[in-house]
Design a protein around this motif. Structure first.
Motif, short mmCIF file in Angstrom:
data_model
loop_
_atom_site.label_atom_id
_atom_site.label_comp_id
_atom_site.label_asym_id
_atom_site.label_seq_id
_atom_site.Cartn_x
_atom_site.Cartn_y
_atom_site.Cartn_z
N GLY A 1 0.43 -2.39 -3.08
CA GLY A 1 -0.63 -1.79 -2.27
C GLY A 1 -0.17 -1.51 -0.86
O GLY A 1 0.51 -2.32 -0.24
N ARG A 2 -0.56 -0.35 -0.34
CA ARG A 2 -0.16 0.06 1.00
C ARG A 2 -1.28 -0.11 2.03
O ARG A 2 -1.16 0.34 3.15
CB ARG A 2 0.26 1.53 1.00
CG ARG A 2 1.29 1.95 -0.05
CD ARG A 2 2.60 1.21 0.10
NE ARG A 2 3.70 1.89 -0.59
CZ ARG A 2 4.61 1.30 -1.34
NH1 ARG A 2 4.56 -0.01 -1.54
NH2 ARG A 2 5.59 1.99 -1.87
N GLY A 3 -2.37 -0.75 1.60
CA GLY A 3 -3.50 -0.92 2.52
C GLY A 3 -3.34 -2.13 3.43
O GLY A 3 -4.05 -2.28 4.41
N LYS B 1 -3.36 -5.13 -10.63
CA LYS B 1 -4.80 -5.00 -10.37
C LYS B 1 -5.47 -4.21 -11.50
O LYS B 1 -6.50 -4.61 -12.03
CB LYS B 1 -5.00 -4.28 -9.03
CG LYS B 1 -6.43 -4.25 -8.55
CD LYS B 1 -6.63 -3.41 -7.31
CE LYS B 1 -6.06 -4.02 -6.06
NZ LYS B 1 -6.44 -3.27 -4.83
N ASN C 1 -9.25 4.22 -0.84
CA ASN C 1 -9.65 3.70 0.47
C ASN C 1 -8.98 4.52 1.57
O ASN C 1 -7.78 4.42 1.81
CB ASN C 1 -9.23 2.22 0.56
CG ASN C 1 -9.81 1.53 1.78
OD1 ASN C 1 -10.24 2.19 2.72
ND2 ASN C 1 -9.80 0.21 1.76
N GLU D 1 -8.95 3.75 6.90
CA GLU D 1 -7.94 3.78 7.96
C GLU D 1 -8.45 3.39 9.35
O GLU D 1 -8.48 4.20 10.27
CB GLU D 1 -7.31 5.17 8.03
CG GLU D 1 -6.05 5.20 8.90
CD GLU D 1 -4.94 6.05 8.32
OE1 GLU D 1 -4.11 5.46 7.58
OE2 GLU D 1 -4.89 7.24 8.58
N GLY D 2 -8.85 2.13 9.45
CA GLY D 2 -9.39 1.68 10.72
C GLY D 2 -8.50 0.70 11.46
O GLY D 2 -8.77 0.35 12.61
N GLY E 1 -13.36 -1.09 5.76
CA GLY E 1 -12.09 -0.87 5.09
C GLY E 1 -11.76 -2.00 4.12
O GLY E 1 -10.96 -1.83 3.21
N GLU E 2 -12.38 -3.15 4.33
CA GLU E 2 -12.21 -4.28 3.41
C GLU E 2 -12.92 -3.90 2.12
O GLU E 2 -14.06 -3.43 2.14
CB GLU E 2 -12.79 -5.55 4.03
CG GLU E 2 -12.40 -6.83 3.34
CD GLU E 2 -13.21 -7.15 2.11
OE1 GLU E 2 -12.71 -7.85 1.22
OE2 GLU E 2 -14.37 -6.67 2.02
N ALA E 3 -12.23 -4.11 0.99
CA ALA E 3 -12.69 -3.49 -0.26
C ALA E 3 -14.13 -3.84 -0.66
O ALA E 3 -14.89 -2.96 -1.07
CB ALA E 3 -11.72 -3.86 -1.38
N VAL F 1 -10.11 -0.56 -6.19
CA VAL F 1 -9.99 0.04 -4.87
C VAL F 1 -8.51 0.04 -4.52
O VAL F 1 -7.87 -1.01 -4.54
CB VAL F 1 -10.75 -0.78 -3.80
CG1 VAL F 1 -10.61 -0.13 -2.43
CG2 VAL F 1 -12.22 -0.93 -4.16
N ASN F 2 -7.98 1.22 -4.26
CA ASN F 2 -6.60 1.31 -3.81
C ASN F 2 -6.53 2.18 -2.56
O ASN F 2 -7.31 3.11 -2.39
CB ASN F 2 -5.68 1.93 -4.88
CG ASN F 2 -5.10 0.93 -5.84
OD1 ASN F 2 -5.15 1.09 -7.05
ND2 ASN F 2 -4.52 -0.14 -5.31
N ASN F 3 -5.55 1.88 -1.75
CA ASN F 3 -5.32 2.65 -0.54
C ASN F 3 -4.86 4.08 -0.89
O ASN F 3 -4.25 4.30 -1.94
CB ASN F 3 -4.24 1.91 0.26
CG ASN F 3 -3.75 2.70 1.44
OD1 ASN F 3 -2.70 3.31 1.40
ND2 ASN F 3 -4.54 2.71 2.49
N THR G 1 -1.11 4.25 -1.55
CA THR G 1 -0.75 3.63 -2.84
C THR G 1 -0.96 4.65 -3.95
O THR G 1 -0.06 4.92 -4.76
CB THR G 1 -1.66 2.41 -3.13
OG1 THR G 1 -1.78 1.62 -1.96
CG2 THR G 1 -1.13 1.58 -4.28
C1 LIG Z 1 -10.94 -6.17 7.82
C2 LIG Z 1 -10.16 -5.41 6.80
C3 LIG Z 1 -10.01 -4.05 6.94
C4 LIG Z 1 -9.30 -3.31 5.99
N1 LIG Z 1 -9.16 -1.97 6.19
C5 LIG Z 1 -8.49 -1.24 5.25
C6 LIG Z 1 -8.34 0.17 5.40
O1 LIG Z 1 -8.80 0.77 6.38
N2 LIG Z 1 -7.67 0.84 4.45
C7 LIG Z 1 -7.16 0.22 3.33
O2 LIG Z 1 -6.59 0.89 2.48
N3 LIG Z 1 -7.28 -1.10 3.18
C8 LIG Z 1 -7.93 -1.84 4.10
N4 LIG Z 1 -8.07 -3.19 3.89
C9 LIG Z 1 -7.53 -3.79 2.65
C10 LIG Z 1 -8.52 -3.64 1.50
O3 LIG Z 1 -9.39 -4.76 1.49
C11 LIG Z 1 -7.85 -3.58 0.13
O4 LIG Z 1 -6.99 -4.67 0.01
C12 LIG Z 1 -7.03 -2.33 -0.10
O5 LIG Z 1 -7.78 -1.17 0.13
C13 LIG Z 1 -6.54 -2.34 -1.53
O6 LIG Z 1 -5.69 -1.25 -1.76
P1 LIG Z 1 -4.13 -1.43 -1.97
O7 LIG Z 1 -3.94 -2.57 -2.92
O8 LIG Z 1 -3.71 -0.12 -2.56
O9 LIG Z 1 -3.53 -1.70 -0.65
C14 LIG Z 1 -8.75 -3.96 4.85
C15 LIG Z 1 -8.90 -5.34 4.73
C16 LIG Z 1 -9.59 -6.07 5.68
C17 LIG Z 1 -9.72 -7.54 5.51
#
Ligand SMILES: Cc1cc2nc3c(=O)[nH]c(=O)nc-3n(C[C@H](O)[C@H](O)[C@H](O)COP(=O)(O)O)c2cc1C
Ligand code: SF4
Ligand code: FES
Lengths: 443, 156
Positions: A54-56, A65, A82, A85-86, A173-175, A208-210, A213
């Motif tokens: 995951g790139r998030g 997952k 997702n 991007e905050g 942004g948290e899933a 939920v994926n970034n 990703t």
């Molecule tokens: C406070 C908080 C903010 C987050 N913001 C983002 C975000 O803006 N974009 C994102 O892709 N993941 C964000 N995440 C991570 C996501 O919860 C989630 O792990 C992710 O989207 C999963 O995708 P990935 O496995 O492809 O990375 C955030 C997590 C937290 C705790």
């Protein structure tokens, strides 16, 4: 050059984001192949085998997952890209949305097929304007061409996508918070288990994926997991989109092959530090990742042969992470007390308020920093900040509280003398600013 | 909000069937785009149209920073004050806009033309400092470019 490319592998022109250009690059051919030749589980197996993480932020393997979701269980499933991007310092998903939105859409269709997701969403941060318009236009193009909707390319597979705009909440942004937001409520994160892949959007299994990703997946399915694994390192396959900003000559988004030299990246590819300043520190992956001094990362010059490499293990080994890929470069002379103040102001503002340690702790820590910066710090403030930060660890629902705590402790650990100086002398050891201006002294 | 209902109905086409509370945020955003803010009657209308509890809408309105219950200036200048923008001069931008407009961040000029706000990272850190004017991003700003921008907006 920063190694091989998976996503930024075409020339950006005024029309390269359109469907026509994407088709000319071979776009949607992979979708066709997948729908015609593969079963959903074949796709998932390939994604497991390619090892893309995951790139998030958390680098969890995408395939693992997905494996939780059984495409044949007869329930509705959802897929969410997702694009919130905050994380401060991060602007890489925006590059995909603006320059190759169809890479994301084709990859989402492939993923939706694997997961048997009839409905998909892109959750895009509320302020984004050009990225939203480009993505929305791409969605219309894709519908008109028959890539979304009923019975896609005669395969019997049907899929819709909805571009869902946020409304200005970092925590979304948290899933799990993101799902609450789509459900039309406050974006409160929730405790796991159950995992979102078991009970997600409206209680149905949800992946939920970034954006980044997902955007790897069309390439993976076109070339195969084995080819993908040849890029990057053994434990961090592929590339990372790194968005770099701060005191750097050539800020922007770069696709970097995992395992690439960090020193070379900073000093050669990105042109080094603004105004020939020395490098003080780097925040590697968004402000929620732990800061590293230039000395610790061995990236003081381009020729640091010991330089850390840009991959997950290398960064984890030194107690930080590639996080969201939002790299912030900090020149010599920058006031770290002021830096921490800006960070804590952010966390305080963005805490959703559900967990007491996060809600109260962020406010408290922010007020302490305001006080120190106003010349009214007390010697015991430093230990108090560390105490407040450590108290968050493991006591909060989502990662915001934890990450804020780790980031705070890392800054204090590395630059404690600057905090002591500020408190004792009632002024910054430097000029108290974060801005780096040309000429001798900072400011 | 009632005149927007045909538009809302259209949004449903690509959404999962029967899960209409998904429309809460999209509807609120659209209403705000239309009126400039969310009025009491909009909440009443939405409660009826989506069949969701009123408290849910009220909570959403207090949770999301982009949604507002009151009108603001015709031009909303939002200056990012997070790390990367501050490293590239955001505080100078805020000071100069504040002087130029004669208001503090959070305030609106007496003629109702400009509202100045500080905001968190806008996801555009590589082209810092960044200022949003209504929907649009203005990147790589300087005191000079902002002066020009404000002068243009004043003339419009
Ligand atoms: C406070 C908080 C903010 C987050 N913001 C983002 C975000 O803006 N974009 C994102 O892709 N993941 C964000 N995440 C991570 C996501 O919860 C989630 O792990 C992710 O989207 C999963 O995708 P990935 O496995 O492809 O990375 C955030 C997590 C937290 C705790
Ligand atoms: S850690 Fe903070 S942001 Fe996350 S759920 Fe708890 S209070 Fe909300
Ligand atoms: S810090 Fe200003 S846009 Fe990210």
């Amino acid at each position: 050059m920063t190694g091989r490319k998976v996503i930024m592998n075409f020339e950006v022109t005024p029309t390269s984001h359109t469907l026509e250009s994407y088709l000319a690059r071979g776009g949607y051919k992979t979708l066709e192949k997948v729908l015609k030749e593969l079963k959903p589980e074949d796709v998932t197996n390939e994604i497991v085998a390619c090892g893309v993480q995951g790139r998030g932020g958390a680098a969890f393997p995408a395939g693992r997952k997905w494996q939780v979701v059984n495409p044949h269980d007869g329930q509705p499933h959802f897929l969410i890209a997702n694009a919130d991007e905050g994380e401060p310092g991060t602007f890489k998903d925006r590059w995909v949305l603006e320059h190759t939105p169809h890479t994301l859409l084709e990859s989402m269709l492939i993923a939706a097929y694997a997961l048997a997701a009839r409905n998909t969403f892109v959750y895009i941060r509320g302020e984004f304007d050009q990225p939203y318009r480009r993505l929305a236009a791409a969605v219309e193009e894709a519908y008109a061409a028959g890539f979304f909707g009923e019975n896609i390319l005669g395969s019997g597979f049907s899929c819709d996508v909805y571009v869902f705009r946020g409304a200005g909440a970092y925590v979304c942004g948290e899933a799990s918070s993101l799902l609450a937001s789509i459900e039309g409520t406050r974006g409160y994160p929730r405790n796991r288990p159950p995992r979102l892949t078991v009970k997600g959007l409206y209680q149905y299994p949800t992946v939920v994926n970034n954006v980044e990703t997902l955007s790897n997946l069309a390439w993976v399915m076109a070339h195969g997991a084995e080819e993908y694994r040849k890029i990057g390192t053994k434990t961090s396959p592929g590339t990372r989109l790194i968005s770099i900003s701060g005191h750097v000559r050539r800020p922007g988004v770069y696709e970097v092959e995992m395992g690439y030299s960090w020193a070379k990246f900073l000093h050669e590819d990105c042109g080094g530090i603004l105004y020939e300043r020395g490098l003080k520190a780097v925040i590697p992956g968004g402000i929620s990742s732990q800061i590293l001094t230039a000395r610790d990362a061995k990236v003081l010059t381009a020729y640091d042969v010991e330089s850390l490499t840009l991959d997950h293990d290398a960064l984890w080994n030194v107690g930080s992470s590639l996080g969201s890929g939002g790299m912030i470069v900090i020149a010599e002379g920058t006031c770290m007390v002021s830096l921490l103040r800006v960070m804590l102001r952010f966390y305080h503002h963005e805490s959703c308020g559900q967990c007491t340690p996060c809600r109260e702790g962020m406010g408290w820590a922010h007020r302490i920093l305001d006080r120190i910066c106003a010349g009214q710090g007390r010697p015991e403030d430093i230990d108090r900040l560390v105490h407040i930060s450590k108290f968050n660890d493991g006591t909060t629902i989502c990662g915001l509280g934890d990450a804020a705590g780790y980031a705070t402790v890392a800054i204090i650990d590395h630059f404690r003398d600057e905090f002591e100086y500020f408190i004792e002398n009632k002024r910054s050891k430097y000029d108290g600013r974060l801005e780096c201006l040309p000429g001798g002294a900072h400011g | 909000m009632r005149h927007l209902i045909p538009e809302f109905e259209k949004l449903k086409e690509r959404l999962p069937k029967g899960l209409d509370s998904t429309l809460v945020l999209p509807c609120l955003r659209r209403i705000q785009e239309d009126r400039g803010y969310i009025a009491d009657e909009d909440i009443d209308g939405l409660v009826e149209y989506l069949d969701v509890p009123r408290i849910q809408i009220e909570e959403v309105l207090t949770f999301y920073s982009m949604l507002r219950r009151k009108p603001i200036g015709r031009f909303h200048l939002q200056v990012c004050h997070n790390v990367s923008c501050t490293m590239r001069g955001a505080e100078r931008m805020i000071d100069s806009l504040s002087r130029r407009l004669g208001v503090q961040p959070g305030q609106t000029t007496p003629d109702g033309r400009f509202t100045l706000s500080r905001v968190e990272c806008l996801g555009s850190c590589g082209t810092a400092p960044v200022v949003m004017v209504n929907e649009r991003y203005h990147e790589l700003q300087s005191e000079e470019s902002l002066e020009q921008l404000v002068a243009e907006l004043e003339r419009s």
